[in-house]
Motif scaffolding. Structure first.
Motif, mmCIF file in Angstrom:
data_model
loop_
_atom_site.group_PDB
_atom_site.id
_atom_site.type_symbol
_atom_site.label_atom_id
_atom_site.label_comp_id
_atom_site.label_asym_id
_atom_site.label_seq_id
_atom_site.Cartn_x
_atom_site.Cartn_y
_atom_site.Cartn_z
ATOM 1 N N ARG A 175 1.062 -1.179 -0.038
ATOM 2 C CA ARG A 175 0.042 0.021 0.111
ATOM 3 C C ARG A 175 0.815 1.503 0.103
ATOM 4 O O ARG A 175 1.992 1.057 0.606
ATOM 5 C CB ARG A 175 -1.000 0.027 1.261
ATOM 6 C CG ARG A 175 -0.138 0.103 2.608
ATOM 7 C CD ARG A 175 -1.153 -0.060 3.707
ATOM 8 N NE ARG A 175 -0.325 -0.352 4.803
ATOM 9 C CZ ARG A 175 -0.485 0.923 5.862
ATOM 10 N NH1 ARG A 175 -0.800 2.169 5.440
ATOM 11 N NH2 ARG A 175 0.309 0.837 6.857
ATOM 12 N N ASP A 176 0.512 2.632 -0.551
ATOM 13 C CA ASP A 176 1.033 3.706 -0.530
ATOM 14 C C ASP A 176 0.539 4.451 0.583
ATOM 15 O O ASP A 176 -0.490 4.576 0.867
ATOM 16 C CB ASP A 176 0.793 4.309 -1.829
ATOM 17 C CG ASP A 176 1.332 3.683 -3.023
ATOM 18 O OD1 ASP A 176 2.409 3.015 -2.742
ATOM 19 O OD2 ASP A 176 1.020 4.302 -4.165
ATOM 20 N N VAL A 177 1.555 4.891 1.278
ATOM 21 C CA VAL A 177 1.407 5.741 2.325
ATOM 22 C C VAL A 177 2.105 7.206 2.313
ATOM 23 O O VAL A 177 3.339 7.310 2.094
ATOM 24 C CB VAL A 177 1.862 5.151 3.828
ATOM 25 C CG1 VAL A 177 1.745 6.056 4.942
ATOM 26 C CG2 VAL A 177 1.348 3.967 4.064
ATOM 27 N N THR A 178 1.332 8.080 2.161
ATOM 28 C CA THR A 178 1.959 9.458 1.912
ATOM 29 C C THR A 178 2.174 10.481 3.147
ATOM 30 O O THR A 178 1.208 10.431 3.977
ATOM 31 C CB THR A 178 0.936 10.474 1.088
ATOM 32 O OG1 THR A 178 0.792 9.816 -0.205
ATOM 33 C CG2 THR A 178 1.716 11.840 0.919
ATOM 34 N N LEU A 179 3.428 10.577 3.491
ATOM 35 C CA LEU A 179 3.814 11.266 4.843
ATOM 36 C C LEU A 179 4.254 12.690 4.414
ATOM 37 O O LEU A 179 4.868 12.933 3.477
ATOM 38 C CB LEU A 179 4.972 10.367 5.360
ATOM 39 C CG LEU A 179 4.692 8.942 5.882
ATOM 40 C CD1 LEU A 179 5.860 8.276 6.205
ATOM 41 C CD2 LEU A 179 3.563 8.837 6.663
ATOM 42 N N VAL A 180 3.918 13.552 5.555
ATOM 43 C CA VAL A 180 4.348 14.826 5.304
ATOM 44 C C VAL A 180 5.424 14.792 6.374
ATOM 45 O O VAL A 180 5.260 14.956 7.550
ATOM 46 C CB VAL A 180 3.150 15.921 5.675
ATOM 47 C CG1 VAL A 180 3.843 17.348 5.689
ATOM 48 C CG2 VAL A 180 1.962 15.933 4.645
ATOM 49 N N ARG A 181 6.584 15.613 5.846
ATOM 50 C CA ARG A 181 7.803 15.576 6.658
ATOM 51 C C ARG A 181 7.634 16.801 7.743
ATOM 52 O O ARG A 181 6.842 17.852 7.203
ATOM 53 C CB ARG A 181 8.919 16.024 5.924
ATOM 54 C CG ARG A 181 9.262 15.053 4.931
ATOM 55 C CD ARG A 181 10.302 15.391 3.890
ATOM 56 N NE ARG A 181 10.920 14.343 3.130
ATOM 57 C CZ ARG A 181 10.516 14.453 1.697
ATOM 58 N NH1 ARG A 181 9.953 15.289 1.161
ATOM 59 N NH2 ARG A 181 10.986 13.367 0.846
ATOM 60 N N ARG A 182 8.084 16.780 8.770
ATOM 61 C CA ARG A 182 8.020 17.801 9.680
ATOM 62 C C ARG A 182 8.834 17.680 10.721
ATOM 63 O O ARG A 182 9.574 16.716 10.746
ATOM 64 C CB ARG A 182 6.437 17.837 10.410
ATOM 65 C CG ARG A 182 6.179 16.720 11.261
ATOM 66 C CD ARG A 182 5.046 17.014 12.214
ATOM 67 N NE ARG A 182 4.902 15.904 13.144
ATOM 68 C CZ ARG A 182 3.800 15.115 13.168
ATOM 69 N NH1 ARG A 182 3.167 15.074 12.013
ATOM 70 N NH2 ARG A 182 3.684 14.074 14.048
ATOM 71 N N GLU A 183 9.156 18.689 11.600
ATOM 72 C CA GLU A 183 10.084 18.653 12.651
ATOM 73 C C GLU A 183 9.441 17.529 13.573
ATOM 74 O O GLU A 183 8.558 17.628 14.245
ATOM 75 C CB GLU A 183 10.202 19.898 13.621
ATOM 76 C CG GLU A 183 11.302 19.971 14.528
ATOM 77 C CD GLU A 183 11.460 21.350 15.247
ATOM 78 O OE1 GLU A 183 10.883 21.522 16.090
ATOM 79 O OE2 GLU A 183 12.436 22.088 14.394
ATOM 80 N N VAL A 184 10.459 16.716 13.942
ATOM 81 C CA VAL A 184 9.998 15.368 15.002
ATOM 82 C C VAL A 184 10.822 15.975 16.172
ATOM 83 O O VAL A 184 12.028 15.938 16.198
ATOM 84 C CB VAL A 184 10.390 14.244 14.360
ATOM 85 C CG1 VAL A 184 10.208 12.962 15.566
ATOM 86 C CG2 VAL A 184 9.855 14.057 12.962
ATOM 87 N N ASN A 185 9.929 16.212 17.255
ATOM 88 C CA ASN A 185 10.407 16.627 18.498
ATOM 89 C C ASN A 185 10.382 15.473 19.526
ATOM 90 O O ASN A 185 9.524 15.026 19.944
ATOM 91 C CB ASN A 185 9.606 17.856 19.138
ATOM 92 C CG ASN A 185 10.312 18.265 20.438
ATOM 93 O OD1 ASN A 185 11.526 17.783 20.797
ATOM 94 N ND2 ASN A 185 9.669 19.084 21.061
ATOM 95 N N ARG A 186 11.628 14.648 19.480
ATOM 96 C CA ARG A 186 11.598 13.656 20.221
ATOM 97 C C ARG A 186 11.480 13.646 21.953
ATOM 98 O O ARG A 186 12.462 13.470 22.412
ATOM 99 C CB ARG A 186 12.887 12.840 20.051
ATOM 100 C CG ARG A 186 13.069 12.351 18.624
ATOM 101 C CD ARG A 186 14.044 11.508 18.319
ATOM 102 N NE ARG A 186 14.277 11.128 16.839
ATOM 103 C CZ ARG A 186 15.111 10.416 16.506
ATOM 104 N NH1 ARG A 186 16.061 9.657 17.326
ATOM 105 N NH2 ARG A 186 15.232 9.955 15.016
ATOM 106 N N GLU A 187 10.200 13.958 22.294
ATOM 107 C CA GLU A 187 10.074 13.935 23.752
ATOM 108 C C GLU A 187 10.046 12.357 24.135
ATOM 109 O O GLU A 187 8.911 12.010 24.022
ATOM 110 C CB GLU A 187 8.587 14.696 24.005
ATOM 111 C CG GLU A 187 8.963 16.250 23.608
ATOM 112 C CD GLU A 187 10.080 16.890 24.689
ATOM 113 O OE1 GLU A 187 10.275 16.380 25.702
ATOM 114 O OE2 GLU A 187 10.597 18.065 24.174
ATOM 115 N N VAL A 188 11.164 11.957 24.396
ATOM 116 C CA VAL A 188 11.168 10.553 24.383
ATOM 117 C C VAL A 188 10.430 9.808 25.842
ATOM 118 O O VAL A 188 10.538 8.566 25.713
ATOM 119 C CB VAL A 188 12.502 9.916 24.269
ATOM 120 C CG1 VAL A 188 13.153 10.427 23.068
ATOM 121 C CG2 VAL A 188 13.540 10.548 25.338
ATOM 122 N N VAL A 189 10.299 10.801 26.525
ATOM 123 C CA VAL A 189 9.711 10.104 27.930
ATOM 124 C C VAL A 189 8.348 10.451 28.165
ATOM 125 O O VAL A 189 7.979 11.672 28.144
ATOM 126 C CB VAL A 189 10.568 10.345 29.110
ATOM 127 C CG1 VAL A 189 10.003 9.806 30.466
ATOM 128 C CG2 VAL A 189 12.135 10.020 29.027
#
Length: 438
Positions: A175-189
């Motif tokens: 399947r095709d999945v379209t993603l919009v790139r954005r700033e990923v803020n890794r609030e990891v907890v």
């Protein structure tokens, strides 16, 4: 001493390098083992000269050399690679917890890009991409023939731009999945109280992991008037990250003592890393959740908790990445960096989990037993993985008792977490812990 091949603009420069090695050979007659190496460097120069002059289309010397370096490193193991200057700058940003992209940890298998784990809260996770999924096309162009670095660079882009990935999953139509790139803020907890029991999830070990864990504990203490009846630490699908963060996270639960040791080639260059004295959660019952996508730093924490008898490790056998990569800047980073596997790591009991993983104290499946094999990607599935010097895991040769949810159980209700909470609330935690230690 470390040596690096500079990226040269012309084949003449490569030829000059080969000639310079010939003079070095004349000075190294007492070290005949070098002679084959110098001959191979001459061979490399000859091949590159022929490609440059006779290949059907014009090629860039810099790209050829970068691909050659990557080919050499990727033939060693799945985690060694050359990082070009642009990617090196991106990598430094990513470990700080913020970057622009779609949010996935990936590897390469059979020419395709394979997802190790999506990052919590990222476009990839929100689109339902899972560990073990294959990316076969990027914007309609096959990934076959691309190196992993080339594929990753194609997926990356500017914030607000979209990329369409073709996702293949076992027993399902692509399947095709379209993603919009954005700033990923890794609030990891993240943390909350689930059914009266404090729950903390660490999704990755970046620079914010240990401080985020400590903050989460303080907030949970405040919410429960200072008294924690237990804690579930969720490291499932956590692909790892920084070694020093795994030590600091372990220090929250251990009062000093060894967390992990690393050993270089032939068992030399041994380093031992110890927890800081003064654990934050003394005597608080601890259950650590792991699964097949828990890797690297996650396995260090789980292994330390298990070997030191500090808590129960629950879930399924982890990924099995028991190697340490050193990031070696080339010319101060101007020529990028070398990511090189330099050591194996060992749990406090001296176990190497390379290719075998951490076996949980209690095997609990996230999905019902339907008779199908749902084994996900592990270190030993990767091409050129480094084998465990102690052989396969002992559990490969015995029947494992796995606690499965009922067939009608809704997997969204998280059976592994429910069972972890039950273990703490049942009052049998200490008994189970004691049984495993004997």
């Amino acid at each position: 001493m470390k040596y690096a091949l500079p990226i040269m603009g012309t084949v003449a420069a490569v030829a000059l390098f080969a000639l310079s090695t010939a003079s070095q050979q004349a000075r190294a007659d007492d070290q005949p083992s070098y002679s084959d190496t110098f001959e191979q460097l001459d061979l490399f120069a000859d091949v590159m000269a022929r490609v440059r002059s006779d290949y059907v289309v014009e090629v860039e010397d810099g790209e050829l050399i970068e691909d050659a370096i990557n080919g050499m490193l990727q033939a060693l193991d799945p985690h060694s690679s050359y990082v070009n200057p642009e990617s090196f700058r991106d990598l430094q940003v990513q470990t700080s917890g913020r970057y622009v992209g779609v949010g996935m940890e990936v590897t390469q298998e059979d020419g395709y890009v394979k997802v190790v784990a999506p990052i919590d809260g990222s476009p990839a996770a929100e689109a339902g991409i899972k560990s073990g999924d294959y990316i076969t096309e990027i914007d309609g162009v096959t990934v076959l023939g691309l190196s992993l670095t080339e594929a990753v660079n194609t997926i990356r882009g500017e914030a607000g731009e979209s990329v369409t990935l073709t996702i293949a999953r076992i027993d399902e139509e692509p399947r095709d999945v379209t993603l919009v790139r954005r700033e990923v803020n890794r609030e990891v907890v993240s943390h909350e109280i689930k059914d009266g029991i404090p729950y903390i999830r660490i999704s990755q070990f970046n620079e914010k992991a240990a401080s985020g864990l400590e903050s989460a504990i303080e907030e949970l203490r405040a919410a429960m008037d200072g008294d924690l009846p237990g804690l579930v630490l969720d490291l499932r699908t956590n692909p790892g990250g920084l070694l020093d963060q795994s030590i600091k996270v372990s220090s929250v639960f251990l009062d000093g003592g060894e967390v992990v040791s690393t050993r270089g080639r032939d068992g030399v260059d041994i380093e031992s890393y110890e927890a800081e004295a003064g654990q934050l959660l003394e005597d608080v019952p601890l259950v650590v959740l792991i699964d097949e996508a828990s890797a690297s730093a996650s396995e260090i924490v789980a292994g330390a908790v298990q070997d030191r008898g500090r808590g129960l490790v629950v879930g399924m056998t982890s990924f099995g990445k028991g190697s340490v990569q050193s990031l070696i800047p080339l010319r101060g980073g101007r020529d990028g960096a070398l990511r090189l596997t330099t050591q194996r790591y060992y749990t406090p009991a001296g176990r190497s989990i390379q290719g075998t993983g951490i076996d949980p104290d209690l095997y609990i499946s996230a999905i019902p037993d339907d008779g199908e094999d749902h084994t996900r990607l592990s270190e030993s599935d990767l091409p050129n993985y480094i084998e465990n010097e102690n052989g396969d895991s002992e559990t490969d040769e015995i029947d494992i008792a796995i606690d499965y949810p009922d067939a009608e159980f809704d997997v969204q209700d998280d059976y592994q977490l429910q069972r972890a909470i039950e273990i703490i609330k049942s009052g049998n935690y200490q008994q189970r812990l004691a049984e495993l230690q004997n």
